[in-house]
Design an enzyme around this catalytic site. Structure first.
Site, PDB file in Angstrom:
ATOM      1  N   LYS A 134       3.225   0.434  -2.127  1.00  0.00           N
ATOM      2  CA  LYS A 134       4.616   0.822  -2.480  1.00  0.00           C
ATOM      3  C   LYS A 134       5.496   1.687  -1.539  1.00  0.00           C
ATOM      4  CE  LYS A 134       4.520   2.129  -6.820  1.00  0.00           C
ATOM      5  NZ  LYS A 134       4.931   2.462  -8.065  1.00  0.00           N
ATOM      6  N   LYS A 161       4.658   4.651  -1.246  1.00  0.00           N
ATOM      7  CA  LYS A 161       5.141   5.943  -1.609  1.00  0.00           C
ATOM      8  C   LYS A 161       3.661   6.748  -1.632  1.00  0.00           C
ATOM      9  CE  LYS A 161       8.248   5.403  -5.752  1.00  0.00           C
ATOM     10  NZ  LYS A 161       8.710   5.520  -6.998  1.00  0.00           N
TER      11      LYS A 161
HETATM   12  N1  C2G Z   1      13.617   5.900 -13.575  1.00  0.00           N
HETATM   13  C1  C2G Z   1      14.867   5.789 -14.410  1.00  0.00           C
HETATM   14  N2  C2G Z   1      15.531   6.949 -14.122  1.00  0.00           N
HETATM   15  C2  C2G Z   1      15.272   7.867 -13.076  1.00  0.00           C
HETATM   16  C3  C2G Z   1      14.244   7.715 -12.267  1.00  0.00           C
HETATM   17  C4  C2G Z   1      13.323   6.751 -12.686  1.00  0.00           C
HETATM   18  O1  C2G Z   1      14.867   5.400 -15.404  1.00  0.00           O
HETATM   19  N3  C2G Z   1      16.369   8.533 -12.743  1.00  0.00           N
HETATM   20  C5  C2G Z   1      12.326   4.776 -14.176  1.00  0.00           C
HETATM   21  C6  C2G Z   1      12.279   3.792 -13.218  1.00  0.00           C
HETATM   22  O2  C2G Z   1      13.314   2.774 -13.317  1.00  0.00           O
HETATM   23  C7  C2G Z   1      11.000   3.120 -13.599  1.00  0.00           C
HETATM   24  C8  C2G Z   1      10.274   4.533 -14.301  1.00  0.00           C
HETATM   25  O3  C2G Z   1      11.437   5.521 -14.241  1.00  0.00           O
HETATM   26  O4  C2G Z   1      11.123   2.429 -14.411  1.00  0.00           O
HETATM   27  C9  C2G Z   1       9.210   5.101 -13.424  1.00  0.00           C
HETATM   28  O5  C2G Z   1       9.828   5.222 -12.137  1.00  0.00           O
HETATM   29  P1  C2G Z   1       8.778   5.302 -10.854  1.00  0.00           P
HETATM   30  O6  C2G Z   1       7.635   6.291 -10.978  1.00  0.00           O
HETATM   31  O7  C2G Z   1       9.924   5.747  -9.493  1.00  0.00           O
HETATM   32  O8  C2G Z   1       8.485   3.961 -10.644  1.00  0.00           O
HETATM   33  P2  C2G Z   1       8.429   2.859  -9.580  1.00  0.00           P
HETATM   34  O9  C2G Z   1       7.999   3.529  -8.160  1.00  0.00           O
HETATM   35  O10 C2G Z   1       9.829   2.094  -9.485  1.00  0.00           O
HETATM   36  O11 C2G Z   1       7.526   1.868  -9.965  1.00  0.00           O
HETATM   37  O12 C2G Z   1       5.268  -2.234 -10.462  1.00  0.00           O
HETATM   38  C10 C2G Z   1       6.388  -1.337 -10.991  1.00  0.00           C
HETATM   39  C11 C2G Z   1       6.171  -0.304 -10.214  1.00  0.00           C
HETATM   40  O13 C2G Z   1       5.190   0.403 -10.274  1.00  0.00           O
HETATM   41  C12 C2G Z   1       7.325   0.693 -10.592  1.00  0.00           C
END
Ligand code: C2G
Length: 131
Positions: free
Chosen positions: A44, A46
């Site tokens: 990702k 990340k």
């Molecule tokens: N999130 C949110 N509001 C934020 C930040 C994050 O609602 N201000 C939500 C994201 O939309 C996600 C969850 O919190 O549903 C986790 O965010 P991340 O750790 O950034 O996840 P991500 O990297 O988007 O991974 O297979 C799917 C991926 O693993 C998603």
């Protein structure tokens, strides 16, 4: 028992994550979080500050979370939904539409992201503060 499933890295846990987990749990009775492994994070593009083990430890301590499983690949979602008998798949709406293929297996709900906070913003602001 209505089972809910969501995925994410959840690094530098913040109130936006908590809002998501709280709303996800409120959609059912049991919330499973598939947390991205350090290897999957590379896919990702990340790099998380906390290791998988520590991010898992933190998530398991949250009252809304009932179970934490590893997210190793993009392709495991259908298998996870079936294996864990999931009723509802939930993600923040930055993913809107991306996982609609799961509608053949369970309900798919995209929840509005929490504005004003993100792990990237935290890192940026901390970096600026120490300069
Ligand atoms: N999130 C949110 N509001 C934020 C930040 C994050 O609602 N201000 C939500 C994201 O939309 C996600 C969850 O919190 O549903 C986790 O965010 P991340 O750790 O950034 O996840 P991500 O990297 O988007 O991974 O297979 C799917 C991926 O693993 C998603």
């Amino acid at each position: 028992m209505r089972k809910v499933l969501t995925y994410g890295t959840f690094d530098l846990l913040h109130w936006g994550h908590i809002n998501l987990l709280k709303r996800a749990k409120n959609l059912g009775d049991y919330l499973i979080v598939a947390i991205s492994t350090d290897e999957f994070n590379k896919l990702k593009d990340k790099k998380s500050y906390h290791s998988y083990e520590n991010r898992k430890l933190i998530l398991e301590s949250i009252r809304y979370v009932d179970e934490v499983i590893p997210e190793n690949t993009w392709e495991q979602k259908v298998q996870d939904v079936n294996k864990h008998e999931v009723d509802i798949f939930v993600m923040g709406d930055d993913w809107k539409g991306k996982f609609d293929f799961l509608k053949d297996y369970c309900e798919v709900i995209y929840l509005p992201r929490t504005e004003g906070i993100s792990t990237t913003q935290i890192k940026k602001e901390l970096l600026a503060a120490v300069k």
